[in-house]
Design a protein around this motif. Structure first.
Motif, PDB file in Angstrom:
ATOM      1  N   LEU A 295       0.984  -1.369  -0.004  1.00 13.49           N
ATOM      2  CA  LEU A 295       0.214  -0.532  -0.250  1.00 13.49           C
ATOM      3  C   LEU A 295       0.966   0.832  -0.267  1.00 13.49           C
ATOM      4  CD1 LEU A 295      -2.661   1.321   0.227  1.00 13.49           C
ATOM      5  CD2 LEU A 295      -2.235   1.429   2.527  1.00 13.49           C
ATOM      6  N   VAL A 296       1.968   1.345   0.378  1.00 12.55           N
ATOM      7  CA  VAL A 296       2.720   2.039   0.909  1.00 12.55           C
ATOM      8  C   VAL A 296       3.598   2.642  -0.732  1.00 12.55           C
ATOM      9  CG1 VAL A 296       4.997   1.527   0.975  1.00 12.55           C
ATOM     10  CG2 VAL A 296       4.573   4.100   2.675  1.00 12.55           C
ATOM     11  N   ARG A 297       3.808   1.782  -1.632  1.00 19.89           N
ATOM     12  CA  ARG A 297       3.726   1.903  -2.768  1.00 19.89           C
ATOM     13  C   ARG A 297       2.989   2.793  -3.679  1.00 19.89           C
ATOM     14  NH1 ARG A 297       7.479  -2.574  -1.287  1.00 19.89           N
ATOM     15  NH2 ARG A 297       9.528  -2.573  -1.918  1.00 19.89           N
ATOM     16  N   LEU A 298       1.595   2.420  -3.183  1.00 19.76           N
ATOM     17  CA  LEU A 298       0.598   2.896  -4.271  1.00 19.76           C
ATOM     18  C   LEU A 298       0.627   3.642  -3.790  1.00 19.76           C
ATOM     19  CD1 LEU A 298      -1.617   0.928  -6.208  1.00 19.76           C
ATOM     20  CD2 LEU A 298      -2.709   0.689  -4.156  1.00 19.76           C
ATOM     21  N   CYS A 299       0.748   4.499  -2.274  1.00 14.14           N
ATOM     22  CA  CYS A 299       0.742   5.627  -2.067  1.00 14.14           C
ATOM     23  C   CYS A 299       1.685   6.583  -2.851  1.00 14.14           C
ATOM     24  CB  CYS A 299       0.493   5.926  -0.872  1.00 14.14           C
ATOM     25  SG  CYS A 299      -0.576   5.104   0.236  1.00 14.14           S
ATOM     26  N   ALA A 300       3.101   6.493  -2.980  1.00 11.39           N
ATOM     27  CA  ALA A 300       4.428   6.874  -3.203  1.00 11.39           C
ATOM     28  C   ALA A 300       3.298   7.165  -5.593  1.00 11.39           C
ATOM     29  CB  ALA A 300       5.237   5.814  -3.001  1.00 11.39           C
ATOM     30  N   ALA A 301       3.237   6.019  -5.593  1.00 13.52           N
ATOM     31  CA  ALA A 301       3.502   5.963  -7.016  1.00 13.52           C
ATOM     32  C   ALA A 301       2.047   6.785  -7.398  1.00 13.52           C
ATOM     33  CB  ALA A 301       2.955   4.403  -7.384  1.00 13.52           C
ATOM     34  N   HIS A 302       0.674   7.247  -6.949  1.00 13.72           N
ATOM     35  CA  HIS A 302      -0.247   8.000  -7.390  1.00 13.72           C
ATOM     36  C   HIS A 302       0.370   8.610  -7.074  1.00 13.72           C
ATOM     37  CE1 HIS A 302      -4.448   9.075  -7.275  1.00 13.72           C
ATOM     38  NE2 HIS A 302      -4.269   9.613  -6.023  1.00 13.72           N
ATOM     39  N   LEU A 303       0.940  10.280  -5.361  1.00 14.34           N
ATOM     40  CA  LEU A 303       1.484  11.056  -5.595  1.00 14.34           C
ATOM     41  C   LEU A 303       2.458  11.121  -6.674  1.00 14.34           C
ATOM     42  CD1 LEU A 303       2.055  13.119  -3.406  1.00 14.34           C
ATOM     43  CD2 LEU A 303       4.461  12.055  -2.834  1.00 14.34           C
ATOM     44  N   LEU A 304       3.466  10.452  -6.782  1.00 13.14           N
ATOM     45  CA  LEU A 304       4.426  11.062  -7.981  1.00 13.14           C
ATOM     46  C   LEU A 304       3.439  10.663  -9.773  1.00 13.14           C
ATOM     47  CD1 LEU A 304       7.553   8.973  -6.724  1.00 13.14           C
ATOM     48  CD2 LEU A 304       6.763  11.623  -6.385  1.00 13.14           C
ATOM     49  N   GLY A 305       2.017  10.441  -9.685  1.00 12.70           N
ATOM     50  CA  GLY A 305       2.278   9.630 -11.116  1.00 12.70           C
ATOM     51  C   GLY A 305       2.618   8.420 -12.029  1.00 12.70           C
ATOM     52  N   VAL A 306       3.319   7.989 -10.605  1.00 14.51           N
ATOM     53  CA  VAL A 306       3.930   6.839 -12.099  1.00 14.51           C
ATOM     54  C   VAL A 306       3.375   5.420 -12.080  1.00 14.51           C
ATOM     55  CG1 VAL A 306       5.759   8.074 -11.354  1.00 14.51           C
ATOM     56  CG2 VAL A 306       5.161   6.184  -9.757  1.00 14.51           C
ATOM     57  N   PRO A 307       3.812   4.468 -12.435  1.00 17.31           N
ATOM     58  CA  PRO A 307       3.663   2.751 -12.332  1.00 17.31           C
ATOM     59  C   PRO A 307       3.826   2.283 -11.622  1.00 17.31           C
ATOM     60  CG  PRO A 307       3.943   3.395 -14.550  1.00 17.31           C
ATOM     61  CD  PRO A 307       3.973   4.804 -13.823  1.00 17.31           C
ATOM     62  N   VAL A 308       3.191   1.777 -10.415  1.00 16.88           N
ATOM     63  CA  VAL A 308       3.775   0.864  -8.864  1.00 16.88           C
ATOM     64  C   VAL A 308       4.693   0.322  -8.870  1.00 16.88           C
ATOM     65  CG1 VAL A 308       1.990  -0.941  -8.950  1.00 16.88           C
ATOM     66  CG2 VAL A 308       2.336  -0.201  -7.223  1.00 16.88           C
ATOM     67  N   SER A 309       4.863  -0.196 -10.110  1.00 20.60           N
ATOM     68  CA  SER A 309       6.364  -0.956  -9.970  1.00 20.60           C
ATOM     69  C   SER A 309       7.487   0.236 -10.073  1.00 20.60           C
ATOM     70  CB  SER A 309       6.361  -1.139 -11.335  1.00 20.60           C
ATOM     71  OG  SER A 309       6.711  -0.522 -12.322  1.00 20.60           O
ATOM     72  N   GLU A 310       7.526   1.266 -10.090  1.00 21.40           N
ATOM     73  CA  GLU A 310       8.603   2.058  -9.588  1.00 21.40           C
ATOM     74  C   GLU A 310       9.392   2.848  -8.858  1.00 21.40           C
ATOM     75  OE1 GLU A 310       9.613   6.680 -11.629  1.00 21.40           O
ATOM     76  OE2 GLU A 310       8.681   5.236 -13.108  1.00 21.40           O
ATOM     77  N   PRO A 311       8.529   2.697  -8.028  1.00 19.77           N
ATOM     78  CA  PRO A 311       8.842   3.632  -6.372  1.00 19.77           C
ATOM     79  C   PRO A 311       9.694   2.342  -6.062  1.00 19.77           C
ATOM     80  CG  PRO A 311       6.767   3.931  -6.284  1.00 19.77           C
ATOM     81  CD  PRO A 311       7.016   3.152  -7.779  1.00 19.77           C
ATOM     82  N   VAL A 312      10.755   2.879  -5.559  1.00 18.59           N
ATOM     83  CA  VAL A 312      11.840   1.615  -5.269  1.00 18.59           C
ATOM     84  C   VAL A 312      12.209   2.399  -2.878  1.00 18.59           C
ATOM     85  CG1 VAL A 312      14.231   0.889  -4.354  1.00 18.59           C
ATOM     86  CG2 VAL A 312      12.976   1.263  -7.163  1.00 18.59           C
TER      87      VAL A 312
ATOM     88  N   GLY B  30       8.186  12.122   1.423  1.00 16.46           N
ATOM     89  CA  GLY B  30       8.025  11.586   3.412  1.00 16.46           C
ATOM     90  C   GLY B  30       6.520   9.977   2.406  1.00 16.46           C
ATOM     91  N   LEU B  31       7.257   8.899   3.480  1.00 13.83           N
ATOM     92  CA  LEU B  31       6.383   8.170   3.517  1.00 13.83           C
ATOM     93  C   LEU B  31       6.355   7.243   5.060  1.00 13.83           C
ATOM     94  CD1 LEU B  31       8.301   5.367   0.864  1.00 13.83           C
ATOM     95  CD2 LEU B  31       6.458   7.462   0.855  1.00 13.83           C
ATOM     96  N   SER B  32       4.901   6.579   5.269  1.00 15.22           N
ATOM     97  CA  SER B  32       4.429   6.076   6.405  1.00 15.22           C
ATOM     98  C   SER B  32       3.904   4.661   6.439  1.00 15.22           C
ATOM     99  CB  SER B  32       4.118   7.076   7.496  1.00 15.22           C
ATOM    100  OG  SER B  32       4.133   6.214   8.669  1.00 15.22           O
ATOM    101  N   LEU B  33       4.023   3.693   7.612  1.00 10.73           N
ATOM    102  CA  LEU B  33       3.049   2.678   6.721  1.00 10.73           C
ATOM    103  C   LEU B  33       2.708   2.193   8.380  1.00 10.73           C
ATOM    104  CD1 LEU B  33       5.322   0.066   7.233  1.00 10.73           C
ATOM    105  CD2 LEU B  33       5.949   0.821   5.134  1.00 10.73           C
ATOM    106  N   SER B  34       1.622   1.711   8.743  1.00 10.60           N
ATOM    107  CA  SER B  34       1.059   0.726   9.600  1.00 10.60           C
ATOM    108  C   SER B  34       0.439  -0.370   9.253  1.00 10.60           C
ATOM    109  CB  SER B  34       0.771   1.914  10.663  1.00 10.60           C
ATOM    110  OG  SER B  34      -0.173   1.176  12.076  1.00 10.60           O
ATOM    111  N   HIS B  35       0.113  -0.732  10.173  1.00 10.13           N
ATOM    112  CA  HIS B  35      -1.044  -2.375  10.383  1.00 10.13           C
ATOM    113  C   HIS B  35      -1.702  -3.302  11.698  1.00 10.13           C
ATOM    114  CE1 HIS B  35       2.788  -4.778  10.597  1.00 10.13           C
ATOM    115  NE2 HIS B  35       2.891  -4.562   9.484  1.00 10.13           N
ATOM    116  N   THR B  36      -2.376  -3.124  11.512  1.00 12.11           N
ATOM    117  CA  THR B  36      -3.077  -3.661  12.338  1.00 12.11           C
ATOM    118  C   THR B  36      -3.600  -5.138  12.318  1.00 12.11           C
ATOM    119  OG1 THR B  36      -4.224  -3.813  14.981  1.00 12.11           O
ATOM    120  CG2 THR B  36      -4.791  -2.717  12.352  1.00 12.11           C
ATOM    121  N   GLU B  37      -5.191  -5.746  13.496  1.00 12.18           N
ATOM    122  CA  GLU B  37      -4.996  -6.829  12.326  1.00 12.18           C
ATOM    123  C   GLU B  37      -6.539  -6.465  11.566  1.00 12.18           C
ATOM    124  OE1 GLU B  37      -4.765  -9.717  13.909  1.00 12.18           O
ATOM    125  OE2 GLU B  37      -3.183  -9.347  15.719  1.00 12.18           O
TER     126      GLU B  37
END
Length: 239
Positions: A55-72, A97-104
């Motif tokens: 999901l954090v890659r998806l957020c970064a890709a959306h922010l930058l307007g690039v395919p999800v495979s591009e953010p490293v 800036g990036l951040s991620l979190s997960h719970t149950e």
């Protein structure tokens, strides 16, 4: 897309929703991330880990307007200097800036042109003894306000996710949580939409995910936008 325009975006979703999106999978993760996921003993925890890191890659890709495979995505601990843990960052893009979190069963992620922190917690997932945590997490005014609520455990969790998000942008540490006084912020959910608050120069976003009841907090120096998962996926996923 101009990375300096707008504030950070944050997405919260069920892990299963993220993992069901076409084009997302373990192939997008780094070898270190795959190794960490494989080392998790409970399958539920492994799936939450995978969903958050996708999901954090998806957020970064959306922010930058690039395919999800591009953010490293890279992570390196500032204390031990080892990869695989620590705050996430984008390789070659130090200003993002990036951040991620997960719970149950629920994950959250954020990306923005400035530092951003996000935390999500399910009520009842357990944080040890509540009374013991009060002294380490809450100041005197905060503790009194939490204790006065009809649901003190839920009120405490609201402050917990706020302060966890603040840890992730470096404004507080585990040792100084009680020194940050958020007693002026309301402890009740404002309604069906996200609630927005200010603390000094920080913008805070609170939200209760309606299906799971998970509590979300996001913090940044710019207003944070809560974006639906479907909108975030948009054109960044392969058809």
């Amino acid at each position: 897309m101009d990375e300096a325009v707008g504030g950070p975006l944050v997405v919260v979703a069920e892990s299963a929703e993220v993992l069901a999106l076409p084009g997302l999978g373990e192939h997008l993760l780094s070898p270190v991330e795959r190794e960490r996921a494989a080392g998790l003993r409970r399958e539920r925890n492994r799936l939450d880990f995978l969903a958050a890191h996708l999901l954090v890659r998806l957020c970064a890709a959306h922010l930058l307007g690039v395919p999800v495979s591009e953010p490293v995505l890279v992570q390196r601990c500032p204390d031990c200097d080892l990869p695989g843990h620590g705050a996430p960052a984008l390789a070659g893009r130090p200003g993002i800036g990036l951040s991620l979190s997960h719970t149950e069963g629920v994950v959250a992620a954020a990306a923005g042109p400035v530092p951003v922190g996000v935390d999500v917690e399910q009520p009842g997932t357990g944080r040890g003894d509540l009374a013991d945590l009060h002294a380490r997490v809450l100041g005197a005014a905060e503790s009194a306000a939490v204790a006065a609520r009809p649901d003190p455990a839920g009120a405490f969790l609201r402050q917990w996710v706020r302060k966890e998000a603040m840890i992730k942008i470096g404004r507080v540490s585990l040792d100084t949580l009680a020194e940050v006084d958020l007693s002026a912020l309301p402890l009740d959910a404002a309604g069906p939409g996200p609630a927005r608050h200010r603390h000094e120069d920080l913008h805070l976003l609170d939200w209760t995910e309606p299906r799971s009841g998970a509590l979300l907090a996001a913090v940044s120096t710019r207003p944070v936008r809560l974006v639906p998962l479907a909108e975030t996926a948009g054109a960044v996923l392969p058809v």
